[in-house]
Design an enzyme around this catalytic site. Sequence first.
Site, PDB file in Angstrom:
ATOM      1  N   GLY A 179       1.727   2.980  -2.604  1.00 48.68           N
ATOM      2  CA  GLY A 179       1.443   3.842  -3.746  1.00 48.68           C
ATOM      3  C   GLY A 179       2.109   3.335  -5.015  1.00 48.68           C
ATOM      4  O   GLY A 179       2.380   4.108  -5.936  1.00 48.68           O
ATOM      5  N   LYS A 180       2.362   2.022  -5.057  1.00 46.86           N
ATOM      6  CA  LYS A 180       3.043   1.440  -6.212  1.00 46.86           C
ATOM      7  C   LYS A 180       2.238   1.606  -7.490  1.00 46.86           C
ATOM      8  O   LYS A 180       2.799   1.783  -8.573  1.00 46.86           O
ATOM      9  CB  LYS A 180       3.311  -0.047  -5.964  1.00 46.86           C
ATOM     10  CG  LYS A 180       4.270  -0.329  -4.811  1.00 46.86           C
ATOM     11  CD  LYS A 180       4.611  -1.807  -4.704  1.00 46.86           C
ATOM     12  CE  LYS A 180       3.423  -2.672  -4.386  1.00 46.86           C
ATOM     13  NZ  LYS A 180       2.819  -2.369  -3.064  1.00 46.86           N
TER      14      LYS A 180
ATOM     15  N   THR B  59      -6.629 -12.036   3.352  1.00 49.55           N
ATOM     16  CA  THR B  59      -7.810 -11.479   2.684  1.00 49.55           C
ATOM     17  C   THR B  59      -8.811 -12.562   2.319  1.00 49.55           C
ATOM     18  O   THR B  59      -9.869 -12.270   1.767  1.00 49.55           O
ATOM     19  CB  THR B  59      -7.397 -10.748   1.397  1.00 49.55           C
ATOM     20  OG1 THR B  59      -6.683 -11.664   0.554  1.00 49.55           O
ATOM     21  CG2 THR B  59      -6.512  -9.550   1.713  1.00 49.55           C
TER      22      THR B  59
ATOM     23  N   GLY C 169      -4.285  -4.685  -4.096  1.00 44.12           N
ATOM     24  CA  GLY C 169      -4.795  -3.847  -5.167  1.00 44.12           C
ATOM     25  C   GLY C 169      -3.967  -2.605  -5.391  1.00 44.12           C
ATOM     26  O   GLY C 169      -3.211  -2.170  -4.524  1.00 44.12           O
ATOM     27  N   HIS C 170      -4.089  -2.062  -6.588  1.00 45.42           N
ATOM     28  CA  HIS C 170      -3.468  -0.795  -6.928  1.00 45.42           C
ATOM     29  C   HIS C 170      -4.574   0.177  -7.331  1.00 45.42           C
ATOM     30  O   HIS C 170      -5.476  -0.182  -8.090  1.00 45.42           O
ATOM     31  CB  HIS C 170      -2.508  -0.935  -8.116  1.00 45.42           C
ATOM     32  CG  HIS C 170      -1.345  -1.834  -7.862  1.00 45.42           C
ATOM     33  ND1 HIS C 170      -0.659  -1.845  -6.666  1.00 45.42           N
ATOM     34  CD2 HIS C 170      -0.730  -2.743  -8.650  1.00 45.42           C
ATOM     35  CE1 HIS C 170       0.329  -2.718  -6.743  1.00 45.42           C
ATOM     36  NE2 HIS C 170       0.301  -3.286  -7.934  1.00 45.42           N
TER      37      HIS C 170
ATOM     38  N   ASP D 245       0.819  -1.220   0.000  1.00 45.17           N
ATOM     39  CA  ASP D 245       0.000   0.000   0.000  1.00 45.17           C
ATOM     40  C   ASP D 245       0.849   1.264   0.000  1.00 45.17           C
ATOM     41  O   ASP D 245       0.426   2.308   0.495  1.00 45.17           O
ATOM     42  CB  ASP D 245      -0.957   0.025   1.209  1.00 45.17           C
ATOM     43  CG  ASP D 245      -1.727  -1.270   1.348  1.00 45.17           C
ATOM     44  OD1 ASP D 245      -2.300  -1.713   0.351  1.00 45.17           O
ATOM     45  OD2 ASP D 245      -1.742  -1.842   2.460  1.00 45.17           O
TER      46      ASP D 245
ATOM     47  N   VAL E 286       2.821  14.224  -5.054  1.00 45.42           N
ATOM     48  CA  VAL E 286       2.093  15.222  -4.265  1.00 45.42           C
ATOM     49  C   VAL E 286       0.589  15.152  -4.546  1.00 45.42           C
ATOM     50  O   VAL E 286      -0.156  16.085  -4.241  1.00 45.42           O
ATOM     51  CB  VAL E 286       2.627  16.642  -4.546  1.00 45.42           C
ATOM     52  CG1 VAL E 286       4.053  16.779  -4.037  1.00 45.42           C
ATOM     53  CG2 VAL E 286       2.556  16.986  -6.037  1.00 45.42           C
TER      54      VAL E 286
ATOM     55  N   GLN F 253       2.180  -6.086  -2.593  1.00 47.25           N
ATOM     56  CA  GLN F 253       2.663  -6.008  -1.206  1.00 47.25           C
ATOM     57  C   GLN F 253       4.029  -5.309  -1.115  1.00 47.25           C
ATOM     58  O   GLN F 253       4.471  -4.680  -2.059  1.00 47.25           O
ATOM     59  CB  GLN F 253       2.734  -7.407  -0.581  1.00 47.25           C
ATOM     60  CG  GLN F 253       1.403  -8.089  -0.385  1.00 47.25           C
ATOM     61  CD  GLN F 253       1.051  -9.042  -1.506  1.00 47.25           C
ATOM     62  OE1 GLN F 253       1.885  -9.561  -2.205  1.00 47.25           O
ATOM     63  NE2 GLN F 253      -0.237  -9.281  -1.675  1.00 47.25           N
TER      64      GLN F 253
END
Length: 425
Positions: free
Chosen positions: A14-15, A127, A39-40, A12, A411, A221
């Site tokens: 921000g890939k 999950t 998830g992305h 998680d 940003v 992950q």
Amino acid sequence: MVFVIQGTQRGDEGKGKITDYIAQKMDIVCRFQGGNNAGHSIVVNGNRFALSSLPSGIISSNITNIIANGCVVNPDALIKEISTLKEKGINKFNLLISNKAHIIMPYHIDLDGAYEVLLGNESIGTTKKGIGPCYMDKASRIGIRFCDLLEPEYLKKRLTTALIIKNKELEMCNKPTYKFEDLYSHLLELAKILKPHIVDTSIVLNEAINDKKQILFEGAQGTMLCLENGTYPFVTSSSPIASSVPLNAGISPKNIDKVIGIVKAYTTRVGEGPFVTELHDKVADNIRELGHEYGVVTHRPRRVGYLDLVVVKQACRLGGIDYLAMMLVDVLTGIKSLKICVSYELDGKIIDYVPSTISEVTRCKPIYKDFCGRDEDISNINNFYNLPKECQNYLNFIEEYLKTPIAFVSVGPEREKTIIKKDIF
């Protein structure tokens, strides 16, 4: 050039956003491990796309997207995900699935939930998407692969063998068993839909490397959830570290050129397990809401804490990270004071690494360095040196501590909300 994206924390980070951003310069984007348990989120032209099985380059029609042999795939979930993309107007994409990738079967999902119930207070917090049981069958050599879908007679043998064992396990867990005919016919229907996408992706990737194509490998992950090097047993069932790419994608290690470590400007975690810098206050609540820190797949609220550079340092060491991408820096706007964990105190001893056992990690106390926060909105800034001084100080310290240059500063969630601090292309 061959690039690898590696999450440096617990996922998680921000890939998805940075992969989508870099993908615009790539010919191929390849997902090399994991399943639809992670998830992305990608934002393009104001539209948010939640991906869980598909590679992050799928939004761009000119990119070849590959699901490699190191992944496990729920074909029903994949087809649904493709259908959702089409509903949002994404109709042109090139998707290839490794014929060696393993299939998540319905019984894997049932057993995943059953194992968690049996573990009780010792549950991992999965999950329940069937990821672990599918990898278990892969290691036990009773898994079913996508190449099996293309050979109906051989598929019969594979499924018959698997059900001998899986139905026994389901019975022991007081779960309904599966009939061969039902599963077999369903797999044949899936084969009709997915057959055009199933190829030997190792050959495709190696040909692309020989042709000097631009390739980006992405995992799910983060480093601390690595099966081999993470905070075991609170880990995933594969390795998201760059060193696992060659095995999971069928390429030579010598072909990887650069590794980009994705660092969230703070720390989050989903599921159980120790979390040295975890916060239980208004700062955590504010970050969770501003950063939309809820699981893309599960929608579970993520646990939140200060940035832990002990973890990120270990990720840099394990993955051979060349550059950093700092993500969600804008989320820290409005926080008056910030802390960064620079070492741990374990039983009176100062350490700068993550211990191997859960009991040791649980006893670790964070040692912090304090930083001033800032109130300015930075979402429209496109030059690093125009950022508020407090923000620059925060980021410069990270770069110096890790002895690794920052290439990108995010940003905002959109592609254009990305500051290039160092051009690596």
